[in-house]
Design an enzyme around this catalytic site. Structure first.
Site, short mmCIF file in Angstrom:
data_model
loop_
_atom_site.label_atom_id
_atom_site.label_comp_id
_atom_site.label_asym_id
_atom_site.label_seq_id
_atom_site.Cartn_x
_atom_site.Cartn_y
_atom_site.Cartn_z
N LYS A 47 0.80 -1.24 0.00
CA LYS A 47 0.00 0.00 0.00
C LYS A 47 0.83 1.29 0.00
CE LYS A 47 -3.31 -1.27 -0.69
NZ LYS A 47 -3.57 -2.07 -1.94
N THR A 50 2.94 0.92 -4.95
CA THR A 50 3.60 -0.06 -5.83
C THR A 50 3.08 0.02 -7.26
OG1 THR A 50 3.14 -1.46 -3.92
CG2 THR A 50 4.44 -2.44 -5.70
N HIS A 108 6.77 -7.44 -2.28
CA HIS A 108 6.67 -6.75 -0.98
C HIS A 108 7.57 -7.43 0.05
CE1 HIS A 108 3.27 -4.49 -2.40
NE2 HIS A 108 2.45 -5.51 -2.43
N SER A 138 -4.72 2.68 4.31
CA SER A 138 -4.86 2.04 3.01
C SER A 138 -4.91 0.51 3.16
CB SER A 138 -3.70 2.46 2.10
OG SER A 138 -3.84 1.93 0.81
N TYR A 193 6.59 8.04 -1.65
CA TYR A 193 5.26 8.31 -2.23
C TYR A 193 4.96 9.82 -2.16
CZ TYR A 193 0.09 7.92 -2.52
OH TYR A 193 -1.24 8.05 -2.86
S1 PPS Z 1 -0.44 -3.06 -3.26
O1 PPS Z 1 -1.67 -3.88 -3.15
O2 PPS Z 1 0.36 -3.18 -2.04
O3 PPS Z 1 0.34 -3.36 -4.45
O4 PPS Z 1 -0.97 -1.56 -3.33
P1 PPS Z 1 -0.10 -0.31 -3.79
O5 PPS Z 1 -0.22 -0.14 -5.25
O6 PPS Z 1 1.24 -0.36 -3.18
O7 PPS Z 1 -0.83 0.89 -3.05
C1 PPS Z 1 -2.15 1.28 -3.29
C2 PPS Z 1 -2.27 2.70 -2.82
O8 PPS Z 1 -1.64 3.55 -3.79
C3 PPS Z 1 -2.60 4.47 -4.29
N1 PPS Z 1 -2.31 4.81 -5.69
C4 PPS Z 1 -1.94 6.03 -6.10
N2 PPS Z 1 -1.73 7.17 -5.41
C5 PPS Z 1 -1.40 8.26 -6.14
N3 PPS Z 1 -1.28 8.26 -7.48
C6 PPS Z 1 -1.47 7.14 -8.21
N4 PPS Z 1 -1.36 7.16 -9.53
C7 PPS Z 1 -1.83 5.94 -7.50
N5 PPS Z 1 -2.10 4.68 -7.88
C8 PPS Z 1 -2.39 4.00 -6.76
C9 PPS Z 1 -3.93 3.73 -4.11
O9 PPS Z 1 -5.02 4.59 -4.23
C10 PPS Z 1 -3.72 3.16 -2.71
O10 PPS Z 1 -3.73 4.16 -1.71
P2 PPS Z 1 -5.04 4.62 -0.91
O11 PPS Z 1 -4.53 5.53 0.16
O12 PPS Z 1 -5.68 3.39 -0.36
O13 PPS Z 1 -5.90 5.35 -1.90
#
Ligand code: PPS
Length: 306
Positions: A47, A50, A108, A138, A193
């Site tokens: 979260k 990634t 991860h 998240s 991030y």
């Molecule tokens: S995972 O399942 O661990 O692979 O998830 P991961 O992709 O690491 O994290 C998901 C969170 O990243 C946010 N997200 C983004 N934030 C900003 N910009 C972009 N483009 C973007 N894409 C994914 C996603 O909304 C999750 O965060 P939260 O706070 O839950 O919204």
């Protein structure tokens, strides 16, 4: 023997780390995994953005060509090393074996669970870190929708579980600190991030330079646009809606939820915040890692950057 039931099972310990039950099956597979010298590894605590950094890396490697980047879903373009789901016969390791080089691999895993050959081959690695409070929020929502994870408890209990490292992949503190240390003797780009959110151009330039690419302004702008939260939220190739709902149920909480800095303020009570801060201070004492937890002009400034 039939397919083992892996949904909503308790976590299983692997070398001291709580692991998603399905991923922990036949763990020997992981130890035998063969990295290749031109593999690029994207590592994060769950979260932490990634999917976002993965799509950026794919765009950078493809010189900002959005059509090329639509060639497949993110889980195929950048397979997750430890992913294993027996019901649909999904295995990151098996898939990676047949993936042509250069492979980009998502994981991860904490540093000491990562297959040795990836270290020995000096593979380039990009680590993306996100502040612990937003990760907690998240992750809680992810547990609501991800059927491979245990049934989530209440939010109140979840905060304590997170602080105890009683979530898949264990302690956030251990994860960020040990990956940060690896930077000293391994080709590893450590990103935040919050920096990417507030200054995407500078951070994407760092990614490009690390991967040996020079991109012009127009390409950088294209990448920023294509990988913005708003665009990725509605892009079925990256928003995880392609997975079977038996794995991820977006009606419980969407994968692309909010994508902001500081959402924790909408969830943490004053008391929870105090408990969190006390543990945080203890766990993070002695590290040069610095995170920001809200939008501000000067973000994650750390003492020994590249
Ligand atoms: S995972 O399942 O661990 O692979 O998830 P991961 O992709 O690491 O994290 C998901 C969170 O990243 C946010 N997200 C983004 N934030 C900003 N910009 C972009 N483009 C973007 N894409 C994914 C996603 O909304 C999750 O965060 P939260 O706070 O839950 O919204």
């Amino acid at each position: 023997m039939g397919t083992p039931e892996v949904r909503r099972k308790d976590l299983k310990m692997i070398n001291g780390y709580p692991m998603v039950y399905a991923f922990a099956l036949n763990w020997e597979r992981m130890e035998e995994f063969q990295g290749r010298p031109d593999d690029i590894v994207i590592s994060t605590f769950p979260k932490s953005g990634t999917t976002w950094i993965s799509e950026i890396v794919d765009m950078v490697l493809n010189d900002g060509d959005t059509e090329k980047c639509k060639r497949d879903v993110i889980t195929t373009k950048i397979p997750m090393l430890e992913l294993y789901e027996p019901e649909h016969n999904i295995s990151g390791i098996e898939f990676l074996k047949t993936t042509p080089s250069p492979r980009v691999i998502k994981t991860h895993l904490p540093t000491d669970l990562l297959p040795k050959s990836l270290w020995e081959n000096k593979c380039k690695m990009i680590y993306m870190a996100r502040n612990a409070k937003d990760v907690t929020v998240s992750y809680y929502h992810f547990d609501l929708m991800n059927n491979l994870h245990p049934v989530p408890c209440t939010w109140e209990e979840y905060v304590l579980k997170f602080l105890d490292g009683n979530v898949p992949y264990g302690s956030w503190f251990n994860h960020v600190k040990t990956w940060w240390e690896k930077k000293k003797d391994h080709p590893l780009l450590f990103l935040y991030y919050e920096d990417l959110k507030q200054n995407p151009k500078e951070e994407i330039k760092k990614v490009a330079s690390f991967l040996g690419k020079t991109l012009d302004e127009k390409t950088l702008d294209k990448i920023i646009h294509h990988t913005s939260f708003e665009m990725m939220k509605d892009n079925p190739m990256v928003n995880y809606t392609h997975l079977p709902s038996s794995m991820m149920d977006h009606s419980k909480s969407p994968f692309m939820r909010k994508g902001t800095i500081g959402d924790w303020k909408n969830y943490f009570t004053v008391a929870q915040n105090e408990i969190f801060d006390a543990v945080y201070e203890k766990e993070m004492s002695g590290t040069t890692l610095k995170f920001c937890t809200e939008i501000q002009s000067c973000c994650c400034k750390f003492l020994s950057d590249y």
